[in-house]
Design an enzyme around this catalytic site. Structure first.
Site, PDB file in Angstrom:
ATOM      1  N   LYS A  13      14.649  10.459   1.795  1.00  0.00           N
ATOM      2  CA  LYS A  13      14.731  10.057   3.205  1.00  0.00           C
ATOM      3  C   LYS A  13      13.466   9.256   3.533  1.00  0.00           C
ATOM      4  O   LYS A  13      12.774   8.795   2.644  1.00  0.00           O
ATOM      5  CB  LYS A  13      14.892  11.285   4.109  1.00  0.00           C
ATOM      6  CG  LYS A  13      16.202  12.040   3.843  1.00  0.00           C
ATOM      7  CD  LYS A  13      16.643  12.911   5.031  1.00  0.00           C
ATOM      8  CE  LYS A  13      15.846  14.165   5.208  1.00  0.00           C
ATOM      9  NZ  LYS A  13      16.378  15.028   6.304  1.00  0.00           N
ATOM     10  N   GLY A  72       0.825  -1.204   0.000  1.00  0.00           N
ATOM     11  CA  GLY A  72       0.000   0.000   0.000  1.00  0.00           C
ATOM     12  C   GLY A  72       0.855   1.247   0.000  1.00  0.00           C
ATOM     13  O   GLY A  72       0.348   2.360  -0.048  1.00  0.00           O
ATOM     14  N   GLU A 123       6.773   6.037   8.137  1.00  0.00           N
ATOM     15  CA  GLU A 123       6.497   6.015   9.568  1.00  0.00           C
ATOM     16  C   GLU A 123       6.594   7.399  10.212  1.00  0.00           C
ATOM     17  O   GLU A 123       6.262   7.566  11.383  1.00  0.00           O
ATOM     18  CB  GLU A 123       7.456   5.031  10.260  1.00  0.00           C
ATOM     19  CG  GLU A 123       7.037   3.607   9.979  1.00  0.00           C
ATOM     20  CD  GLU A 123       8.172   2.609  10.096  1.00  0.00           C
ATOM     21  OE1 GLU A 123       8.251   1.964  11.135  1.00  0.00           O
ATOM     22  OE2 GLU A 123       8.961   2.459   9.148  1.00  0.00           O
TER      23      GLU A 123
HETATM   24 MO1  MOS Z   1       7.297  -0.896   9.893  1.00  0.00          MO
HETATM   25  S1  MOS Z   1       6.588  -0.957  11.843  1.00  0.00           S
HETATM   26  O1  MOS Z   1       8.980  -0.872  10.112  1.00  0.00           O
HETATM   27  O2  MOS Z   1       6.706  -2.355   9.245  1.00  0.00           O
END
Ligand code: MOS
Length: 708
Positions: free
Chosen positions: A670, A462, A674
């Site tokens: 970069k 995704g 997350e």
């Molecule tokens: Mo992500 S928590 O590094 O899959």
């Protein structure tokens, strides 16, 4: 220009038309269906199975328990700090709720489910340790954090500096267990051909899965093939091999037929990992000017009875602010829970919650604007590794965010801004996530017809890998996007690592770019000078060649070690709190991020806003709850485990400051995936304080915390 433009997802149409095949959709001929039976106690032993009704169920095919299952090696090896041991039907021991204790195979899914439901299990239960707060949960230091850091990190003398600091902020913050809940359930289809295993799987890492399944079954890696063309989200839960893949393969071998195993949503709250609960103590020593003199961050997190997986929340405190005296300490405690795992920004999400709330509290304690406090403590270099940042445009993020969000119009006094009956508050926090890169390979074939095929064994979870890698290859080859095809998700392709750590573009992109550059060099050599790839046909025809191909083997450059590579951001949130009901609504959020080069603004925006959305969940809604008497999970459904829905997600936007990181990797990017959750939680918590004057240090923030 192709890279850097907001192209639609190349797989968008396939996904919305259902043409895209997720693992459970792969048309393997006549598979049997497997269903897990999971424990209903959290600690003890299985004293008896009564399988009479199970075996009498129409369509029943087979039952595997520890009594008849093949001996499998559940010590699936991984990197230090993230090793894991699966209890693969090896004994009668139960160490957590929902531990898989049997597999039932049926002719249909319904038959398997019915037969599984009829298995009668008798236990000798023992008193479990349900939570980190239990006094029996004894703390111990992990060998390493998942990033390979030691449990204790220190520089300077934080205790001495704190003793002399005029301002000391000392507070403890807690975060609950969180579950990943990707839309697509974990799903595997396992098929054996002699002693060769093929598995179609919803996974974030086909090569890691190949290595681990080979180890579980004692096979050479070349005998295991893992295929994964589409994954409906993972957030870390699909970044490891869990019980279901190994047990699907064991069941398939047992019955001599392909076996499909799709986890029920309820089972996904058990044996597929979770973000562990944390208790974090932050002690900040500062001058009256708000400048940090000491920073101490102690973290306790739970782990399972069989593993030592660490949520390393303190690592952000080693580098986010300039401070000479820093102590970070990580401790684990064993409780009767399934082994935790990576969940979007593991460590950084929980760590920035605690640190960025503490910084907010310090700002109020010294009477300085929270944004100004962060600027006064701005880190010009990484104080932990004592090296410069590869790039850092955090100041620009703060400035642009403040301007666009209208930070200056904020009345600094808590509980001073109202809109009708609601209290309104604005909060800010910093986002940070490492700009990782790992090893990957790719292969590129440039054909005489002017098309190119690019392959690497990465995953599409995704995150837009299909789209971005095709864009990057088209850009590097000088071909139109529609002439480039990117294929992924098969261990027959060149190696690529897990999609995790927000490193896919940096890692696989570097491999793709290098392979493309090698093909162009070949074309140049063949033509005796520069030539556009669109003219490859002429060159190849003249040389009587059908195609050119090149492989790459890309590793992080040595130069990276001289820098500290991170993405950064500034998160702003506005909340409205009903003072009587204690309900919190996020009215708007703006994140401004420094992510280096952007290959596809549309996808980057989507990832960042997606992370911020999960931040709303962590701040206000998400909480895995266990019954303290039984240590059983009591809200294992999407009806009772709350996540943000569309009505909760309004007014979100993400901007990026333009950049190109010339030190992080050869393509200038970069981390993105997350980053968006980091700081988002604290920005909301800080906004709640500004709105209400109530400091909530325990997540999630809800009416139960605000009306009391
Ligand atoms: Mo992500 S928590 O590094 O899959």
């Amino acid at each position: 220009m192709i890279a850097g433009t907001p192209r639609e997802r190349s797989d968008a149409r396939a996904k919305v038309t259902g043409e895209a095949r997720y693992s459970a959709d792969v048309p393997v001929i006549e598979p049997l269906h497997a269903v897990l039976v999971v424990s209903t106690i959290a600690r003890g032993r299985i004293s008896a199975f009564d399988a009479r009704e199970t075996e009498a169920t129409p369509g029943f095919v087979a039952l595997l328990t520890y009594r008849n299952a093949p001996r499998l090696d559940g010590r699936v090896t991984g990197r230090p700090g993230v090793d894991k041991r699966l209890l693969l039907l090896e004994s009668d021991r139960v160490e957590c709720d929902r531990q898989p204790i049997a597999v039932v195979v049926g002719a249909t899914f319904e038959a398997a489910r019915d037969a599984a439901a009829r298995l009668r299990v008798t236990y000798e239960a023992e008193p479990p340790i349900p939570t980190l707060a239990d006094p029996r949960a004894r703390a111990f230091p992990p060998d390493r954090t998942p990033h390979g850091e030691p449990a204790d990190i220190a520089r300077g003398d934080a205790a001495a500096a704190r003793a002399e600091a005029p301002i000391v902020h000392d507070a403890t913050y807690t975060t609950p267990t969180e579950h990943h809940n990707p839309m697509e359930p974990h799903a595997s289809i396992a098929a054996w051909d002699g002693d060769r295993l093929t598995i179609w799987d919803a996974t974030q890492g086909i090569f890691e899965e190949r290595r681990k399944l080979a180890s579980v079954f004692g096979l050479p890696e070349s005998h295991v093939r893992v295929v994964s063309h589409y994954v409906g989200g993972g957030f870390g839960a699909k970044g490891s091999v869990w019980y279901h893949q190994a047990l699907a393969a064991a069941a398939a071998r047992h019955v001599g037929r392909p076996v499909k195993l799709v986890l029920a949503r309820d089972h996904m709250f058990g044996a597929t990992g979770h973000r562990p609960e944390t208790v974090q103590r932050l002690v900040l020593g500062a001058g009256r000017d708000g400048i940090l003199r000491s920073l101490e961050h102690e973290v306790w997190a739970h782990t399972s009875m069989v593993d030592a997986w660490m949520e390393a929340s303190g690592e952000v405190s080693t580098m986010l602010y300039a401070c000479e005296n820093v102590t970070v300490r990580h401790r684990l405690a064993r409780i009767n829970v399934q082994t935790p795992t990576f969940m979007r920004a593991p460590g950084e999400c929980t760590g920035t919650f605690a640190l960025e709330c503490a910084m907010d509290e310090l700002a109020y304690a010294v009477g300085i604007d929270p944004l100004e406090l962060r600027l006064r403590n701005y880190a010009e270099r990484d104080g932990h590794r004592d090296v410069p940042f590869s790039s850092k445009k955090l100041r620009e993020c703060y400035a642009l965010g403040a301007e666009r969000f209208g930070w200056e119009r904020r009345d600094p006094r808590p509980r001073a801004t109202r809109d009708g009956r609601e209290l309104v508050g604005l909060g800010v926090a910093t986002a940070v996530y490492p700009a990782n890169q790992s090893n990957a390979s790719a292969t590129v074939v440039l054909r005489r017809d002017g098309t190119a095929l690019v392959r690497s064994g990465t995953q599409e979870i995704g995150n837009g890998t299909y789209t971005v890698m095709a864009q990057l290859a088209a850009e590097e080859l000088g071909l139109p996007l529609e002439r480039v095809r990117f294929e992924l998700g098969d261990t027959l392709f060149p190696y690529a690592p897990n999609c995790g750590g927000s490193w896919t573009v940096a890692t696989v992109g570097t491999a793709v770019a290098q392979a493309c550059r090698a093909v162009r060099a070949q074309l140049r050599a063949l033509a005796g000078g520069d030539v556009a790839p669109a003219d490859a046909a002429l060159v190849l025809a003249a040389a009587d060649r059908e195609e050119l191909s090149a492989d790459s083997d890309a590793r992080p450059a040595e130069e990276r070690a001289r820098f500290s590579c991170y993405s950064f951001g500034a998160q702003f949130a506005e909340v409205a709190v009903d003072p009587e009901l204690g309900t919190v609504r996020v009215r708007r959020m703006l994140g401004v991020f420094d992510v280096g080069r952007v290959l596809n603004p549309r996808l980057v925006h989507s990832q960042l806003v997606g992370g911020m959305t999960m931040g709303i969940g962590a701040a206000l809604l998400e909480q895995g709850r266990v019954d303290p008497r039984t240590a059983r999970i009591v809200n294992a459904s999407l009806g009772e485990y709350l996540v943000p829905v569309c009505a909760d997600v309004v007014g979100l936007d993400a901007l990026v400051v333009e950049g190109y990181d010339e030190h992080a990797n050869p393509i200038g990017t970069k981390a993105v995936g997350e980053l968006g959750i980091c700081g988002a939680v604290a920005a909301i918590a800080n906004a709640v304080y500004h709105a209400t004057g109530r400091r909530v240090r325990d997540l999630p923030i809800g009416p139960h915390r605000l009306v009391a």
